[in-house]
Design a protein around this motif. Structure first.
Motif, PDB file in Angstrom:
ATOM      1  N   UNK A 175       0.812  -1.215   0.000  1.00  0.00           N
ATOM      2  CA  UNK A 175       0.000   0.000   0.000  1.00  0.00           C
ATOM      3  C   UNK A 175       0.841   1.258   0.000  1.00  0.00           C
ATOM      4  N   UNK A 176       1.912   1.259   0.806  1.00  0.00           N
ATOM      5  CA  UNK A 176       2.807   2.422   0.826  1.00  0.00           C
ATOM      6  C   UNK A 176       3.496   2.603  -0.523  1.00  0.00           C
ATOM      7  N   UNK A 177       3.873   1.484  -1.125  1.00  0.00           N
ATOM      8  CA  UNK A 177       4.482   1.572  -2.464  1.00  0.00           C
ATOM      9  C   UNK A 177       3.493   2.144  -3.466  1.00  0.00           C
ATOM     10  N   UNK A 178       2.239   1.667  -3.401  1.00  0.00           N
ATOM     11  CA  UNK A 178       1.201   2.206  -4.289  1.00  0.00           C
ATOM     12  C   UNK A 178       0.954   3.678  -4.038  1.00  0.00           C
ATOM     13  N   UNK A 179       0.924   4.081  -2.746  1.00  0.00           N
ATOM     14  CA  UNK A 179       0.721   5.490  -2.418  1.00  0.00           C
ATOM     15  C   UNK A 179       1.869   6.335  -2.947  1.00  0.00           C
ATOM     16  N   UNK A 180       3.098   5.798  -2.833  1.00  0.00           N
ATOM     17  CA  UNK A 180       4.256   6.520  -3.363  1.00  0.00           C
ATOM     18  C   UNK A 180       4.152   6.670  -4.881  1.00  0.00           C
ATOM     19  N   UNK A 181       3.743   5.601  -5.557  1.00  0.00           N
ATOM     20  CA  UNK A 181       3.602   5.665  -7.020  1.00  0.00           C
ATOM     21  C   UNK A 181       2.526   6.664  -7.417  1.00  0.00           C
ATOM     22  N   UNK A 182       1.396   6.641  -6.691  1.00  0.00           N
ATOM     23  CA  UNK A 182       0.306   7.579  -7.000  1.00  0.00           C
ATOM     24  C   UNK A 182       0.780   9.016  -6.804  1.00  0.00           C
ATOM     25  N   UNK A 183       1.476   9.271  -5.693  1.00  0.00           N
ATOM     26  CA  UNK A 183       1.934  10.633  -5.432  1.00  0.00           C
ATOM     27  C   UNK A 183       2.927  11.096  -6.505  1.00  0.00           C
ATOM     28  N   UNK A 184       3.827  10.193  -6.921  1.00  0.00           N
ATOM     29  CA  UNK A 184       4.785  10.563  -7.974  1.00  0.00           C
ATOM     30  C   UNK A 184       4.080  10.766  -9.306  1.00  0.00           C
ATOM     31  N   UNK A 185       3.068   9.922  -9.579  1.00  0.00           N
ATOM     32  CA  UNK A 185       2.308  10.068 -10.829  1.00  0.00           C
ATOM     33  C   UNK A 185       1.556  11.395 -10.841  1.00  0.00           C
ATOM     34  N   UNK A 186       0.911  11.725  -9.716  1.00  0.00           N
ATOM     35  CA  UNK A 186       0.200  13.005  -9.637  1.00  0.00           C
ATOM     36  C   UNK A 186       1.180  14.168  -9.748  1.00  0.00           C
ATOM     37  N   UNK A 187       2.348  13.986  -9.169  1.00  0.00           N
ATOM     38  CA  UNK A 187       3.356  15.044  -9.242  1.00  0.00           C
ATOM     39  C   UNK A 187       3.757  15.310 -10.681  1.00  0.00           C
ATOM     40  N   UNK A 188       3.900  14.218 -11.448  1.00  0.00           N
ATOM     41  CA  UNK A 188       4.232  14.404 -12.872  1.00  0.00           C
ATOM     42  C   UNK A 188       3.084  15.073 -13.614  1.00  0.00           C
ATOM     43  N   UNK A 189       1.841  14.665 -13.294  1.00  0.00           N
ATOM     44  CA  UNK A 189       0.697  15.239 -13.992  1.00  0.00           C
ATOM     45  C   UNK A 189       0.553  16.730 -13.729  1.00  0.00           C
ATOM     46  N   UNK A 190       0.894  17.146 -12.514  1.00  0.00           N
ATOM     47  CA  UNK A 190       0.759  18.568 -12.169  1.00  0.00           C
ATOM     48  C   UNK A 190       2.097  19.287 -12.275  1.00  0.00           C
ATOM     49  N   UNK A 191       3.020  18.679 -13.068  1.00  0.00           N
ATOM     50  CA  UNK A 191       4.289  19.317 -13.432  1.00  0.00           C
ATOM     51  C   UNK A 191       5.136  19.661 -12.215  1.00  0.00           C
ATOM     52  N   UNK A 196      -0.515  25.108  -3.587  1.00  0.00           N
ATOM     53  CA  UNK A 196      -0.584  26.568  -3.551  1.00  0.00           C
ATOM     54  C   UNK A 196       0.012  27.176  -4.822  1.00  0.00           C
ATOM     55  N   UNK A 197       1.003  26.492  -5.417  1.00  0.00           N
ATOM     56  CA  UNK A 197       1.568  26.973  -6.678  1.00  0.00           C
ATOM     57  C   UNK A 197       0.567  26.812  -7.815  1.00  0.00           C
ATOM     58  N   UNK A 198      -0.180  25.716  -7.797  1.00  0.00           N
ATOM     59  CA  UNK A 198      -1.216  25.502  -8.814  1.00  0.00           C
ATOM     60  C   UNK A 198      -2.277  26.584  -8.711  1.00  0.00           C
ATOM     61  N   UNK A 199      -2.716  26.874  -7.481  1.00  0.00           N
ATOM     62  CA  UNK A 199      -3.737  27.909  -7.284  1.00  0.00           C
ATOM     63  C   UNK A 199      -3.245  29.265  -7.791  1.00  0.00           C
ATOM     64  N   UNK A 200      -1.971  29.587  -7.506  1.00  0.00           N
ATOM     65  CA  UNK A 200      -1.427  30.864  -7.970  1.00  0.00           C
ATOM     66  C   UNK A 200      -1.365  30.912  -9.493  1.00  0.00           C
ATOM     67  N   UNK A 206      -5.899  33.134 -15.303  1.00  0.00           N
ATOM     68  CA  UNK A 206      -7.200  33.774 -15.477  1.00  0.00           C
ATOM     69  C   UNK A 206      -7.041  35.272 -15.695  1.00  0.00           C
ATOM     70  N   UNK A 207      -6.143  35.897 -14.915  1.00  0.00           N
ATOM     71  CA  UNK A 207      -5.919  37.333 -15.067  1.00  0.00           C
ATOM     72  C   UNK A 207      -5.349  37.663 -16.443  1.00  0.00           C
ATOM     73  N   UNK A 208      -4.402  36.837 -16.903  1.00  0.00           N
ATOM     74  CA  UNK A 208      -3.798  37.076 -18.222  1.00  0.00           C
ATOM     75  C   UNK A 208      -4.825  36.905 -19.326  1.00  0.00           C
ATOM     76  N   UNK A 209      -5.615  35.827 -19.257  1.00  0.00           N
ATOM     77  CA  UNK A 209      -6.598  35.557 -20.301  1.00  0.00           C
ATOM     78  C   UNK A 209      -7.642  36.660 -20.392  1.00  0.00           C
TER      79      UNK A 209
END
Length: 530
Positions: A175-191, A196-200, A206-209
């Protein structure tokens, strides 16, 4: 996220493992107790053992039987005692003849019950099965106690539970290995960005557009709108209160061609498109997901008319600089002329020359005011007259022209676009015949149910059969970029207001464009009724 998922998984599996293993430990302990009891019951009914109670030396007969059974069953001890709790057998021979300890024989000797107890004997704490020894008549003559040491029971239970704990540990690790893989996968997806960086970034995007001048429309893979900035809303004529998110883009812009980009995945740059009555330049770009599939598309566009006006403004700045130099030279010559007349004491001739220029402009203003009731159109015509003088073009306003109708705001804008584009095209056309005096003539009238506008020039003319071609967006007979917009815009506006564009043979030798519009659609209804 990794810590939360890992801790939650470990807690759930740990609690479940503790519960199941404790239940299994109780069950194993109970089974060992029942095993001890069953062995005791088996020993208690051995005929040899029962008959031995009446012999002079019961221990001599009972001890071998008990030891043999103890060895075969793996019990810690098999103790047989009489009603006085005197031992006839014991793993330690020296303790035969001694009194049984534990004080848990009464239910068997007195009540005749068989049971399992946990008590401490001479060998230590043990799980003991006890049952009475009876004669054939049912008389209780002794007791059999079979014990498994609690330490040995705990070891057996521990060995039995080891595999269960091992599986739980493996599950937690997995389970910990799966959680680590999920977190790394999500990290790649969100660059690699934190929340808080995503929100900014979202707020910045939105302001630029919303601040850029170009219209932006984004769609998902189904062709439904996911983003529409303020510039796009203005171009499309959408009020801020209306929400088009989730609406198919073809419903808002039928000719958007974004579906082609979603299907082919190819980029399209600098394509021409009509949005309502506005020509625009469009860029269309597909959006790819990490797997390389098309996940949506973005279209940016800007009014082609604005681009053309910017091009014309830049061109006009350059032309104005040349005109200013010419005017400076011309006025310098006139000042020298006036100065010479004054030196020759020809004061009347000097004053006549000065008043001549002012009189020409006053006559133009008076003529425009007499024929046009709309001051904005009048100002535009005076500007075109001034431009014509600067370009040495004879610009004529037909004396029979008249526009008395009270225009709406949209009607005023329509006439400004049509007349301005037609006059600009005429100014460009007369330059193509340097051997002929450049002339442009304007005529307009609102007699009847239509407003009629006629612009004629002395240029090379246009083949009447080419009218359909030259009113197409992007087509132009003149070289250079940002061409082929004016006549296309005039044709589109005329069609929108129940009119049309015609090409006739002009008296000046060039082209004569005639535009008709429905007067009711560009004027105030109450004025029309009067």
């Amino acid at each position: 996220m990794l810590g939360l998922v890992g801790a939650l998984l470990a807690l759930i599996l740990g609690m479940q493992g503790v519960y199941l293993n404790l239940s299994k430990a109780d069950l194993l302990s109970e089974q060992i107790g029942m095993r001890a009891l069953n062995v005791a019951k088996t020993v208690a009914v051995i005929p040899e053992l029962v008959d031995a109670f009446d012999s002079p030396d019961p221990a001599a007969i009972i001890q071998p039987i008990a030891e043999r059974i103890r060895a075969e069953t793996g019990a810690a001890y098999v103790v047989v005692g009489n009603r006085d709790e005197i031992r006839y057998s014991h793993p330690v021979p020296e303790r035969i003849g001694g009194r049984m300890v534990g004080d848990d024989n009464a239910p068997a000797l007195i009540e005749g019950r068989s049971y399992v107890s946990l008590a401490t004997g001479t060998l230590g704490e043990a799980m003991r099965g006890k049952t009475p020894v009876r004669r054939a008549s049912g008389e209780i003559i002794g007791v059999v106690s079979v014990g498994f040491l609690q330490e040995k029971v705990s070891q057996d239970v521990g060995r039995s539970l080891y595999l269960g704990w091992l599986m739980i540990a493996a599950s937690v690790l997995l389970g910990l290995t799966g959680a680590l893989w999920i977190s790394m996968h999500l990290k790649r997806l969100i660059l690699g960005l934190e929340p808080h960086e995503i929100a900014r970034l979202v707020n910045e995007k939105e302001a630029i557009l919303q601040s850029i001048h170009e219209g932006v429309v984004a769609v998902n893979r189904e062709g439904r709108i996911t983003l529409l900035n303020q510039s796009a809303k203005r171009t499309l004529g959408i009020q801020d209160g209306r929400d088009f998110l989730g609406v198919p883009v073809d419903q808002l812009v039928p000719n958007s061609r974004l579906q082609e980009v979603l299907t082919s995945g190819e980029r399209q740059f600098d394509r021409e498109l009509w949005v309502g009555d506005v020509p625009v330049i469009v860029n269309r770009v597909p959006i790819f997901n990490p797997q390389g599939d098309v996940d949506g598309a973005v279209s940016t566009f800007r009014s082609q008319q604005e681009i053309r006006e910017l091009y014309s403004a830049l061109k006009k700045v350059s032309a104005d600089a040349d005109v200013l130099r010419e005017q400076a030279h011309e006025f310098s010559n006139r000042l020298y002329t006036i100065s010479g007349l004054l030196q020759l004491n020809q004061i009347d001739e000097a004053l006549a020359l000065i008043h001549q220029e002012g009189r020409i402009e006053q006559e133009e203003v008076r003529f425009v005011l007499q024929h046009l009731k709309n001051p904005v159109l009048g100002a535009m015509l005076l500007a075109k007259m001034n431009t014509a003088r600067q370009k040495h073009i004879q610009f004529e306003l037909d004396s029979n022209s008249s526009l008395e109708v009270m225009l709406t705001q949209s009607g005023q804008d329509v006439l400004l676009k049509i007349i301005s584009n037609l006059i600009n095209n005429a100014f460009d056309a007369v330059r193509e015949r340097p051997d002929v005096v450049p002339r442009v003539r304007l005529f307009f009238t609102d007699l009847g149910d239509q407003v009629l506008i006629e612009v004629e020039d002395s240029g090379p003319g246009v083949d009447p059969e080419a009218l359909a071609l030259i009113t197409q967006q992007g087509y132009s007979t003149k070289p250079g970029e940002h061409r082929g917009i004016g006549l296309a815009l005039v044709q589109r506006i005329a069609t929108l207001y129940a009119g049309d564009v015609y090409l006739e043979e002009g008296e000046l030798g060039g082209a004569c464009f005639v535009v008709t519009l429905d007067k009711m659609q560009i004027s105030h209804a109450d004025v029309m009724e009067e």
